[in-house]
Design a protein around this motif. Structure first.
Motif, PDB file in Angstrom:
ATOM      1  N   UNK A 137      45.896 -63.758 -24.565  1.00  0.00           N
ATOM      2  CA  UNK A 137      46.667 -62.892 -24.617  1.00  0.00           C
ATOM      3  C   UNK A 137      46.016 -61.780 -24.952  1.00  0.00           C
ATOM      4  N   UNK A 138      45.530 -61.853 -25.484  1.00  0.00           N
ATOM      5  CA  UNK A 138      44.821 -60.260 -25.453  1.00  0.00           C
ATOM      6  C   UNK A 138      44.088 -59.259 -24.377  1.00  0.00           C
ATOM      7  N   UNK A 139      43.684 -60.102 -23.385  1.00  0.00           N
ATOM      8  CA  UNK A 139      43.199 -59.773 -22.229  1.00  0.00           C
ATOM      9  C   UNK A 139      43.866 -59.883 -21.087  1.00  0.00           C
ATOM     10  N   UNK A 140      44.627 -60.396 -21.160  1.00  0.00           N
ATOM     11  CA  UNK A 140      46.240 -60.476 -19.704  1.00  0.00           C
ATOM     12  C   UNK A 140      47.478 -59.364 -20.440  1.00  0.00           C
ATOM     13  N   UNK A 141      47.097 -58.806 -22.220  1.00  0.00           N
ATOM     14  CA  UNK A 141      48.696 -58.407 -22.577  1.00  0.00           C
ATOM     15  C   UNK A 141      47.809 -56.561 -22.221  1.00  0.00           C
ATOM     16  N   UNK A 175      38.434 -67.684 -26.166  1.00  0.00           N
ATOM     17  CA  UNK A 175      39.219 -68.206 -24.993  1.00  0.00           C
ATOM     18  C   UNK A 175      38.566 -69.569 -24.660  1.00  0.00           C
ATOM     19  N   UNK A 176      39.731 -70.374 -24.356  1.00  0.00           N
ATOM     20  CA  UNK A 176      41.500 -70.423 -24.713  1.00  0.00           C
ATOM     21  C   UNK A 176      41.183 -70.677 -26.423  1.00  0.00           C
ATOM     22  N   UNK A 233      42.447 -60.496 -16.267  1.00  0.00           N
ATOM     23  CA  UNK A 233      43.417 -61.830 -16.199  1.00  0.00           C
ATOM     24  C   UNK A 233      42.390 -63.031 -15.549  1.00  0.00           C
ATOM     25  N   UNK A 234      41.284 -62.810 -14.675  1.00  0.00           N
ATOM     26  CA  UNK A 234      40.714 -64.169 -14.271  1.00  0.00           C
ATOM     27  C   UNK A 234      39.482 -64.733 -15.362  1.00  0.00           C
ATOM     28  N   UNK A 235      39.345 -63.479 -16.029  1.00  0.00           N
ATOM     29  CA  UNK A 235      38.297 -63.911 -17.582  1.00  0.00           C
ATOM     30  C   UNK A 235      39.864 -64.671 -18.303  1.00  0.00           C
ATOM     31  N   UNK A 236      41.105 -64.165 -18.745  1.00  0.00           N
ATOM     32  CA  UNK A 236      42.392 -65.070 -19.923  1.00  0.00           C
ATOM     33  C   UNK A 236      42.385 -66.062 -19.036  1.00  0.00           C
ATOM     34  N   UNK A 237      42.237 -66.498 -18.092  1.00  0.00           N
ATOM     35  CA  UNK A 237      43.290 -67.568 -17.090  1.00  0.00           C
ATOM     36  C   UNK A 237      41.373 -68.744 -17.013  1.00  0.00           C
ATOM     37  N   UNK A 238      39.719 -68.233 -17.574  1.00  0.00           N
ATOM     38  CA  UNK A 238      39.609 -69.486 -17.724  1.00  0.00           C
ATOM     39  C   UNK A 238      38.602 -69.397 -16.584  1.00  0.00           C
ATOM     40  N   UNK A 239      38.789 -68.391 -15.079  1.00  0.00           N
ATOM     41  CA  UNK A 239      38.269 -68.483 -13.931  1.00  0.00           C
ATOM     42  C   UNK A 239      36.629 -68.147 -14.081  1.00  0.00           C
ATOM     43  N   UNK A 240      35.375 -68.410 -13.587  1.00  0.00           N
ATOM     44  CA  UNK A 240      34.230 -68.333 -13.795  1.00  0.00           C
ATOM     45  C   UNK A 240      33.533 -66.278 -13.680  1.00  0.00           C
ATOM     46  N   UNK A 241      33.986 -65.772 -14.642  1.00  0.00           N
ATOM     47  CA  UNK A 241      33.763 -64.315 -13.788  1.00  0.00           C
ATOM     48  C   UNK A 241      32.598 -63.936 -14.674  1.00  0.00           C
ATOM     49  N   UNK A 299      30.673 -71.164 -23.419  1.00  0.00           N
ATOM     50  CA  UNK A 299      30.449 -70.295 -24.794  1.00  0.00           C
ATOM     51  C   UNK A 299      30.740 -69.800 -25.866  1.00  0.00           C
ATOM     52  N   UNK A 300      30.518 -68.708 -24.253  1.00  0.00           N
ATOM     53  CA  UNK A 300      31.173 -66.598 -24.833  1.00  0.00           C
ATOM     54  C   UNK A 300      32.191 -67.045 -24.756  1.00  0.00           C
TER      55      UNK A 300
END
Length: 169
Positions: A61-65, A55-56, A34-42, A47-48
């Motif tokens: 949708x995929x990772x949160x779903x 993402x974005x 979820x943090x990854x999907x929200x664009x937080x630094x994880x 670029x990756x």
């Protein structure tokens, strides 16, 4: 008059605990996704995230779903130790109030346990694999730690499934 749920011995304490533990195994990795999907630094650069995960974009949708669906499936383990795993809740249309046939619970749970063992057992060896170059800093270790509980999901589900089967045969 006793209901079908009252005719079966209650789940042993160890099975109830194992079911709750199974339901919790997906939480750490799910929170990371979820943090990854929200664009937080994880651990990944922007670029990756764009190139590998979209993402974005639809990757969000995929990772949160995936996190939500994984937790929903993990929570189904509780049905093997709770009354709603023996009698369908009344609020469910058409089949509400009917007894759950034991094999309708045991077969999917056993197949799910086997699939989970196959999917997640490789994570036991997470730290013997070279670090992912795309992950920055200590994130290889952090992500490995967050995914380790998933290794237990299959065996915990299998144990609870055997307990359910024994109580309902």
């Amino acid at each position: 008059m006793s209901s079908p749920a009252n005719t079966v011995a209650p789940a042993p304490r160890w099975a109830v605990r194992a079911a709750h533990a199974a339901a919790l195994t997906t939480v750490p990795s799910g929170l990371w996704r979820i943090a990854l999907g929200l664009g937080l630094p994880v651990g990944y650069s922007d670029e990756v995230l764009r190139e590998n995960f979209d993402i974005p974009g639809w990757g969000v949708v995929y990772v949160i779903g995936l996190s939500v669906v994984s937790e929903a499936f993990a929570l189904l383990t509780l049905g093997l130790v709770r009354p709603w795993g023996e009698v369908v809740p009344r609020w469910i249309p058409v089949i509400g109030g009917r007894r759950v046939h034991p094999l309708a619970a045991v077969v999917p749970a056993a197949l799910g346990a086997a699939a989970l063992v196959c999917i997640w057992s490789g994570f036991v060896f997470w730290w013997s694999v070279e670090e992912t170059p795309a992950m920055q800093g200590p994130w290889h270790t952090i992500v490995g730690t967050l995914y380790q509980p998933l290794v237990l999901w299959g065996p915990l589900l299998a144990a609870v499934t055997v307990s359910y089967y024994r109580r309902h045969r």
